[in-house]
Design a protein around this motif. Structure first.
Motif, PDB file in Angstrom:
ATOM      1  N   ALA A  29     -17.758  20.827 -24.783  1.00 37.07           N
ATOM      2  CA  ALA A  29     -18.362  21.777 -23.855  1.00 37.07           C
ATOM      3  C   ALA A  29     -19.417  21.123 -22.972  1.00 37.07           C
ATOM      4  O   ALA A  29     -19.593  21.500 -21.816  1.00 37.07           O
ATOM      5  N   SER A  30     -20.109  20.134 -23.515  1.00 38.23           N
ATOM      6  CA  SER A  30     -21.198  19.514 -22.756  1.00 38.23           C
ATOM      7  C   SER A  30     -20.688  18.682 -21.578  1.00 38.23           C
ATOM      8  O   SER A  30     -21.471  18.306 -20.715  1.00 38.23           O
ATOM      9  N   ARG A  31     -19.405  18.416 -21.523  1.00 34.85           N
ATOM     10  CA  ARG A  31     -18.837  17.627 -20.427  1.00 34.85           C
ATOM     11  C   ARG A  31     -18.215  18.503 -19.346  1.00 34.85           C
ATOM     12  O   ARG A  31     -17.711  17.998 -18.348  1.00 34.85           O
ATOM     13  N   LEU A  32     -18.268  19.802 -19.560  1.00 34.13           N
ATOM     14  CA  LEU A  32     -17.621  20.744 -18.660  1.00 34.13           C
ATOM     15  C   LEU A  32     -18.608  21.757 -18.122  1.00 34.13           C
ATOM     16  O   LEU A  32     -19.774  21.794 -18.531  1.00 34.13           O
ATOM     17  N   HIS A  33     -18.147  22.575 -17.218  1.00 38.28           N
ATOM     18  CA  HIS A  33     -18.899  23.756 -16.815  1.00 38.28           C
ATOM     19  C   HIS A  33     -18.408  24.907 -17.686  1.00 38.28           C
ATOM     20  O   HIS A  33     -17.220  25.171 -17.750  1.00 38.28           O
ATOM     21  N   MET A  34     -19.336  25.572 -18.344  1.00 34.22           N
ATOM     22  CA  MET A  34     -19.003  26.698 -19.203  1.00 34.22           C
ATOM     23  C   MET A  34     -19.525  27.973 -18.550  1.00 34.22           C
ATOM     24  O   MET A  34     -20.659  28.028 -18.093  1.00 34.22           O
ATOM     25  N   GLY A  35     -18.686  28.994 -18.533  1.00 38.35           N
ATOM     26  CA  GLY A  35     -19.075  30.234 -17.880  1.00 38.35           C
ATOM     27  C   GLY A  35     -18.931  31.441 -18.778  1.00 38.35           C
ATOM     28  O   GLY A  35     -18.161  31.438 -19.738  1.00 38.35           O
ATOM     29  N   VAL A  48     -20.897  36.185 -14.872  1.00 36.51           N
ATOM     30  CA  VAL A  48     -22.224  36.595 -15.313  1.00 36.51           C
ATOM     31  C   VAL A  48     -23.191  35.419 -15.313  1.00 36.51           C
ATOM     32  O   VAL A  48     -24.308  35.527 -14.813  1.00 36.51           O
ATOM     33  N   ALA A  49     -22.767  34.306 -15.892  1.00 34.43           N
ATOM     34  CA  ALA A  49     -23.638  33.141 -16.009  1.00 34.43           C
ATOM     35  C   ALA A  49     -22.787  31.898 -16.175  1.00 34.43           C
ATOM     36  O   ALA A  49     -21.650  31.961 -16.629  1.00 34.43           O
ATOM     37  N   GLY A  50     -23.374  30.781 -15.813  1.00 35.62           N
ATOM     38  CA  GLY A  50     -22.685  29.514 -15.989  1.00 35.62           C
ATOM     39  C   GLY A  50     -23.684  28.432 -16.339  1.00 35.62           C
ATOM     40  O   GLY A  50     -24.863  28.509 -15.988  1.00 35.62           O
ATOM     41  N   ILE A  51     -23.185  27.432 -17.057  1.00 35.73           N
ATOM     42  CA  ILE A  51     -24.020  26.275 -17.389  1.00 35.73           C
ATOM     43  C   ILE A  51     -23.170  25.033 -17.203  1.00 35.73           C
ATOM     44  O   ILE A  51     -22.087  24.911 -17.779  1.00 35.73           O
ATOM     45  N   ASP A  52     -23.659  24.126 -16.371  1.00 38.32           N
ATOM     46  CA  ASP A  52     -22.866  22.959 -16.030  1.00 38.32           C
ATOM     47  C   ASP A  52     -23.134  21.833 -17.006  1.00 38.32           C
ATOM     48  O   ASP A  52     -24.004  21.940 -17.886  1.00 38.32           O
ATOM     49  N   ASN A  53     -22.411  20.742 -16.841  1.00 35.60           N
ATOM     50  CA  ASN A  53     -22.539  19.632 -17.786  1.00 35.60           C
ATOM     51  C   ASN A  53     -23.930  19.030 -17.751  1.00 35.60           C
ATOM     52  O   ASN A  53     -24.403  18.456 -18.739  1.00 35.60           O
ATOM     53  N   ASP A  54     -24.634  19.185 -16.626  1.00 37.91           N
ATOM     54  CA  ASP A  54     -25.989  18.638 -16.520  1.00 37.91           C
ATOM     55  C   ASP A  54     -27.042  19.628 -16.986  1.00 37.91           C
ATOM     56  O   ASP A  54     -28.239  19.363 -16.866  1.00 37.91           O
ATOM     57  N   GLY A  55     -26.599  20.773 -17.508  1.00 38.05           N
ATOM     58  CA  GLY A  55     -27.534  21.773 -18.012  1.00 38.05           C
ATOM     59  C   GLY A  55     -27.981  22.794 -16.982  1.00 38.05           C
ATOM     60  O   GLY A  55     -28.686  23.744 -17.312  1.00 38.05           O
ATOM     61  N   GLN A  56     -27.580  22.607 -15.749  1.00 39.40           N
ATOM     62  CA  GLN A  56     -27.959  23.546 -14.701  1.00 39.40           C
ATOM     63  C   GLN A  56     -27.322  24.903 -14.972  1.00 39.40           C
ATOM     64  O   GLN A  56     -26.129  25.004 -15.227  1.00 39.40           O
ATOM     65  N   LYS A  75     -23.194  21.598 -31.911  1.00 39.38           N
ATOM     66  CA  LYS A  75     -22.274  22.597 -32.454  1.00 39.38           C
ATOM     67  C   LYS A  75     -21.121  22.888 -31.499  1.00 39.38           C
ATOM     68  O   LYS A  75     -20.234  23.669 -31.839  1.00 39.38           O
ATOM     69  N   ASN A  76     -21.166  22.290 -30.310  1.00 38.65           N
ATOM     70  CA  ASN A  76     -20.137  22.538 -29.300  1.00 38.65           C
ATOM     71  C   ASN A  76     -19.987  24.040 -29.038  1.00 38.65           C
ATOM     72  O   ASN A  76     -18.886  24.587 -28.969  1.00 38.65           O
ATOM     73  N   THR A  77     -21.136  24.686 -28.920  1.00 41.38           N
ATOM     74  CA  THR A  77     -21.180  26.146 -28.819  1.00 41.38           C
ATOM     75  C   THR A  77     -22.031  26.574 -27.636  1.00 41.38           C
ATOM     76  O   THR A  77     -23.086  25.997 -27.384  1.00 41.38           O
ATOM     77  N   LEU A  78     -21.552  27.584 -26.956  1.00 42.69           N
ATOM     78  CA  LEU A  78     -22.235  28.191 -25.815  1.00 42.69           C
ATOM     79  C   LEU A  78     -22.827  29.514 -26.248  1.00 42.69           C
ATOM     80  O   LEU A  78     -22.238  30.225 -27.080  1.00 42.69           O
ATOM     81  N   GLY A 101     -19.385  20.498 -12.493  1.00 44.19           N
ATOM     82  CA  GLY A 101     -19.730  20.535 -11.081  1.00 44.19           C
ATOM     83  C   GLY A 101     -19.473  21.862 -10.403  1.00 44.19           C
ATOM     84  O   GLY A 101     -19.763  22.007  -9.211  1.00 44.19           O
ATOM     85  N   LEU A 102     -18.972  22.848 -11.154  1.00 46.15           N
ATOM     86  CA  LEU A 102     -18.717  24.139 -10.522  1.00 46.15           C
ATOM     87  C   LEU A 102     -19.993  24.756  -9.969  1.00 46.15           C
ATOM     88  O   LEU A 102     -19.964  25.476  -8.972  1.00 46.15           O
ATOM     89  N   HIS A 103     -21.097  24.528 -10.660  1.00 46.34           N
ATOM     90  CA  HIS A 103     -22.363  25.057 -10.162  1.00 46.34           C
ATOM     91  C   HIS A 103     -22.641  24.547  -8.769  1.00 46.34           C
ATOM     92  O   HIS A 103     -22.971  25.310  -7.855  1.00 46.34           O
TER      93      HIS A 103
END
Length: 127
Positions: A29-35, A48-56, A75-78, A101-103
């Motif tokens: 998950a840390s290498r991707l954009h999670m939404g 609703v929300a997103g978190i990119d690989n850089d933590g943004q 934990k590979n958990t969002l 990079g989606l952010h």
């Protein structure tokens, strides 16, 4: 095999809090954009929300100041911490994984940009 499993939904009264979790497997998950997305009956799916690989992190205006997206890399958990919940937050909530990079591309809320989706967890807020 990629799996995203959401949990933590439930029923709360207006003003209450919930924390949603999304456990990822088969991806880092840390290498991707999670939404986080949600869909209420009769309404379109909404980012609703997103978190990119850089933590943004980024949020839809209606939840800014109330919701916080975070990630536990070990934990590979969002997570989605939801405070001051309102009846209009009632929906099925989904987590999704997309390219990093989606952010920065401005397309984090576009569902078609995401490759993997969880099954969803229901959030119901009563007045």
């Amino acid at each position: 095999q990629v799996q995203l499993v959401e949990s933590g939904g439930g029923s709360v009264q207006s003003g209450g809090s919930l924390r949603l979790s999304c456990a990822a497997s088969g991806i880092t998950a840390s290498r991707l954009h999670m939404g986080w997305f949600r869909q209420a009956p009769g309404k379109e799916r909404e980012g609703v929300a997103g978190i990119d690989n850089d933590g943004q992190t980024t949020y839809v205006d209606s939840v800014k100041g109330r919701f916080t997206a975070s990630r536990d890399n070990a934990k590979n958990t969002l997570y989605l911490q939801m405070n001051s919940l309102k009846p209009e937050d009632t929906a099925m909530y989904y987590c999704a994984a997309g390219p990093r990079g989606l952010h920065w591309s401005g397309s984090w809320s576009t569902g078609t940009r995401y490759s993997w989706w969880g099954q969803g967890t229901q959030v119901t807020v009563s007045s």
